[in-house]
Design a protein around this motif. Structure first.
Motif, mmCIF file in Angstrom:
data_model
loop_
_atom_site.group_PDB
_atom_site.id
_atom_site.type_symbol
_atom_site.label_atom_id
_atom_site.label_comp_id
_atom_site.label_asym_id
_atom_site.label_seq_id
_atom_site.Cartn_x
_atom_site.Cartn_y
_atom_site.Cartn_z
ATOM 1 N N SER A 140 0.834 -1.203 0.000
ATOM 2 C CA SER A 140 0.000 0.000 0.000
ATOM 3 C C SER A 140 0.870 1.256 0.000
ATOM 4 N N ARG A 141 1.942 1.236 0.845
ATOM 5 C CA ARG A 141 2.857 2.381 0.870
ATOM 6 C C ARG A 141 3.548 2.557 -0.477
ATOM 7 N N LYS A 142 3.920 1.465 -1.082
ATOM 8 C CA LYS A 142 4.594 1.528 -2.394
ATOM 9 C C LYS A 142 3.656 2.131 -3.438
ATOM 10 N N HIS A 143 2.412 1.704 -3.472
ATOM 11 C CA HIS A 143 1.425 2.253 -4.416
ATOM 12 C C HIS A 143 1.184 3.738 -4.154
ATOM 13 N N ASN A 178 4.182 5.681 -5.467
ATOM 14 C CA ASN A 178 4.103 5.754 -6.931
ATOM 15 C C ASN A 178 3.003 6.707 -7.375
ATOM 16 N N TYR A 179 1.886 6.670 -6.636
ATOM 17 C CA TYR A 179 0.776 7.565 -6.971
ATOM 18 C C TYR A 179 1.201 9.021 -6.790
ATOM 19 N N LYS A 180 1.888 9.316 -5.674
ATOM 20 C CA LYS A 180 2.360 10.685 -5.429
ATOM 21 C C LYS A 180 3.338 11.110 -6.510
ATOM 22 N N LYS A 181 4.261 10.189 -6.872
ATOM 23 C CA LYS A 181 5.233 10.505 -7.909
ATOM 24 C C LYS A 181 4.534 10.794 -9.226
ATOM 25 N N SER A 182 3.569 9.959 -9.581
ATOM 26 C CA SER A 182 2.879 10.171 -10.856
ATOM 27 C C SER A 182 2.026 11.439 -10.808
ATOM 28 N N GLU A 183 1.459 11.725 -9.635
ATOM 29 C CA GLU A 183 0.670 12.954 -9.472
ATOM 30 C C GLU A 183 1.577 14.177 -9.581
ATOM 31 N N GLU A 184 2.739 14.114 -8.915
ATOM 32 C CA GLU A 184 3.702 15.216 -8.999
ATOM 33 C C GLU A 184 4.210 15.366 -10.431
ATOM 34 N N ARG A 185 4.445 14.244 -11.083
ATOM 35 C CA ARG A 185 4.908 14.264 -12.468
ATOM 36 C C ARG A 185 3.843 14.899 -13.366
#
Length: 192
Positions: free
Chosen positions: A9-12, A15-22
């Motif tokens: 869950s933490r990994k997802h 990744n979600y934050k990274k993709s959102e920031e991206r």
């Protein structure tokens, strides 16, 4: 939830934050690129407009010089009046249609406009056409306001300007030739 599920869950979430920031960064980059393109376009448009104004002012100067024999001082007086009208137009106090209506009412004259197919024109040509319409109306209104010229004189000078513009368009005369025709004879001209 088990340890493995929490880690996943933490990994997802990471990744979600990274993709959102991206996605946010990409969006900001796109907006900045759009702003720069818009700024560049505005600068290009103003450059085209300024070039058209310069050419038209030269044409009108030659027209009043040939028609009325005006020298530097009279043309400077005309330029001041035209500058005032241009400022009024840029401030949205008056439109070209308003000026044309004034000319029609007071001098029984309206600048001739051809019905043209503007759909195939590019942006630059449309800007030049608008500048021609605006400055022609301002030129005639300035002659009416500042010098009190009415129908006959306005038509004479407008016809002379049309002839000069056509000569320039077909290439029988250049901008340098027009500038030379305006230099005072017998006087020394100092160019900056």
């Amino acid at each position: 939830m088990g340890r493995f599920a929490k880690a996943l869950s933490r990994k997802h979430e990471k990744n979600y934050k990274k993709s959102e920031e991206r996605a946010e960064a990409t969006e900001k980059k796109g907006k900045r690129a759009m702003q720069h393109a818009t700024t560049k376009q505005i600068i290009r448009d103003r450059t085209v407009m300024a070039g058209a104004y310069d050419t038209l002012t030269l044409i009108f100067d030659v027209a009043v010089h040939e028609t009325f024999g005006w020298g530097v001082d009279m043309r400077a007086r005309l330029h001041k009046k035209m500058a005032r009208h241009i400022l009024c137009m840029k401030s949205h106090l008056v439109t070209t249609k308003d000026i044309e209506r004034i000319l029609r009412d007071e001098a029984d004259m309206e600048p001739e406009k051809e019905k043209l197919d503007m759909d195939s024109w590019g942006r630059e040509r449309r800007i030049q056409y608008k500048a021609t319409g605006d400055l022609s109306a301002i030129f005639l209104l300035s002659l009416l306001d500042e010098f009190g010229y009415k129908t006959r004189r306005l038509k004479r000078v407008y016809d002379a300007a049309t002839k000069v513009a056509n000569k320039l368009k077909i290439g029988s005369v250049t901008v340098q030739d027009l500038e030379k025709s305006l230099t005072p004879r017998g006087k020394r001209v100092l160019l900056d």
